[in-house]
Enzyme design. Structure first.
Site, PDB file in Angstrom:
ATOM      1  N   LYS A  12      -5.203  -2.732  -7.888  1.00 19.81           N
ATOM      2  CA  LYS A  12      -3.875  -3.017  -7.339  1.00 19.81           C
ATOM      3  C   LYS A  12      -3.995  -3.532  -5.914  1.00 19.81           C
ATOM      4  O   LYS A  12      -4.824  -3.036  -5.149  1.00 19.81           O
ATOM      5  CB  LYS A  12      -3.025  -1.738  -7.359  1.00 19.81           C
ATOM      6  CG  LYS A  12      -2.858  -1.157  -8.754  1.00 19.81           C
ATOM      7  CD  LYS A  12      -2.316   0.262  -8.746  1.00 19.81           C
ATOM      8  CE  LYS A  12      -2.249   0.816 -10.153  1.00 19.81           C
ATOM      9  NZ  LYS A  12      -1.801   2.221 -10.196  1.00 19.81           N
ATOM     10  N   LYS A  44       2.978   0.904  -3.572  1.00 17.97           N
ATOM     11  CA  LYS A  44       3.018   2.372  -3.693  1.00 17.97           C
ATOM     12  C   LYS A  44       1.876   3.033  -2.932  1.00 17.97           C
ATOM     13  O   LYS A  44       2.028   4.148  -2.415  1.00 17.97           O
ATOM     14  CB  LYS A  44       3.026   2.789  -5.162  1.00 17.97           C
ATOM     15  CG  LYS A  44       1.765   2.448  -5.959  1.00 17.97           C
ATOM     16  CD  LYS A  44       0.782   3.595  -6.022  1.00 17.97           C
ATOM     17  CE  LYS A  44      -0.461   3.209  -6.809  1.00 17.97           C
ATOM     18  NZ  LYS A  44      -1.434   4.319  -6.902  1.00 17.97           N
TER      19      LYS A  44
END
Length: 355
Positions: free
Chosen positions: A101, A193
């Protein structure tokens, strides 16, 4: 499966338990040999027996020979050179799914765009969600999102799309995937996140509790939504597993390296001494800069991420930075209500150390 860390090994376990033949690529030959000899990745997932059908190798050509799909679980900072390394060995046209990510620093590209740059002709997707590697490897009930762009042909026959086929391969026992066609929304959730989790860790380490964490999670989701929408993703995606779900998990436990780093910094531990001085890769630390650069490029304010980046990379004092964050002008929560009120006490700092 490219990457024999904890998450790469866990995903390899999921696939092998479901009857797939899995080749797990490890960067070091000694690691691959140790995994094969012990049927265990003692370095990253000790005491987790690996299922039959999973073999490790340090040879990229061997790992990719005959592959029907590739999952890349290498650090985001090494993704582009990794794509170049596998290009000569990659079977034509097979899907490539990312289980890492982030946003590429300098270019501001999402990781799927990096892969598309380097490996044209391959469908590119992502596997993302609230998943701690050890729990998935032990077959605890776990849910995640499998996302690919849907071509016209995929919309005509969605069950034959790369997203659906990979989801079926991962489905079984405790692992339950969901299918999405919003790759941008899923990737933005996964990148942002980690930065928000560092913020939660910083404030938890500094002595604050559940009110503070809930506020950061909720407003962090709003930052995710705004960036996803600006890049062509859907706000609703961010409320799902790959956004709110992943964020909630990562912000709830120091099992997360992002939360753990923030917690240690919030306690006043110097960065060089965090993780007992071990060189631990923390994706949110790497991506704080690239997320902010991307947000500024598309004109999206992300004050929590900006605060984390200022503390990590610009020498800002943690307590002063978060006091400034909390004293920003008062805003409306629905975007449709255009409102900004000067904060009545902008110079009153948060009460650190008094919880």
């Amino acid at each position: 499966m490219l990457g024999a860390g904890s998450w790469g090994t866990a995903l390899a376990c999921v696939l092998a338990r479901n009857g797939r033949q899995v080749k797990l690529w490890a960067r070091r030959p000694d690691q691959a040999d140790a995994i094969n000899a012990a049927a265990e990745n003692a370095e990253y997932l000790p005491d987790v027996p690996l299922p039959a059908g999973l073999t490790a190798t340090a040879d990229l050509a061997e790992a990719l020979d005959g592959a029907e799909a590739v999952l890349m679980v290498t650090p985001s900072s090494t993704l582009r050179p990794m794509c170049r390394a596998i290009a000569p060995h990659l079977p034509e046209g097979i899907p490539v799914a990312l289980a890492c990510k982030g946003v590429e620093r300098g270019t501001g590209l999402l990781l799927s765009e990096v892969v598309s740059d380097e490996l044209p002709g391959h469908p590119v997707g992502a596997v993302s969600g609230p998943t701690f590697a050890r729990e998935a490897a032990l077959d605890h009930p776990t849910a995640a999102t499998v996302a690919f762009h849907f071509r016209y042909a995929d919309r005509l026959a969605p069950k034959s799309s790369p997203a659906a086929r990979l989801a079926l391969s991962l489905s079984g026992n405790g692992f339950r995937p969901y299918v999405s066609d919003d790759l941008v929304g899923v990737e933005v959730g996964g990148a942002v996140k980690n930065v928000i989790a560092i913020a939660c860790g910083m404030m938890s380490g500094a002595g604050f509790a559940e009110n503070t964490r809930a506020a950061l999670i909720t407003r962090g989701i709003d930052e995710m939504k705004r960036l996803a929408q600006a890049l062509g993703g859907r706000r609703e995606t961010v409320t799902g597993l790959s956004g709110a779900g992943d964020l909630t998990l990562t912000c709830s436990s120091t099992t997360s390296r992002n939360m753990s780093l923030g917690y240690q910094l919030g306690q006043g531990i110097p960065r060089v001494s965090c993780f007992e001085g071990r060189p631990v890769v923390v994706e949110g630390e790497i991506n704080a800069v690239s997320v902010i650069e991307l947000a500024q490029r598309v004109g999206v304010p992300m004050p929590i991420c900006e605060t984390v980046n200022a503390v990590l990379h610009e020498g800002a004092d943690l307590q002063e930075a978060f006091s400034t964050l909390w004293a920003r002008p008062i805003e409306a929560e629905p975007q449709a209500l255009d409102l900004s009120l000067a904060h009545p006490q902008p110079d009153v700092p948060l009460q650190f150390g008094e919880s």
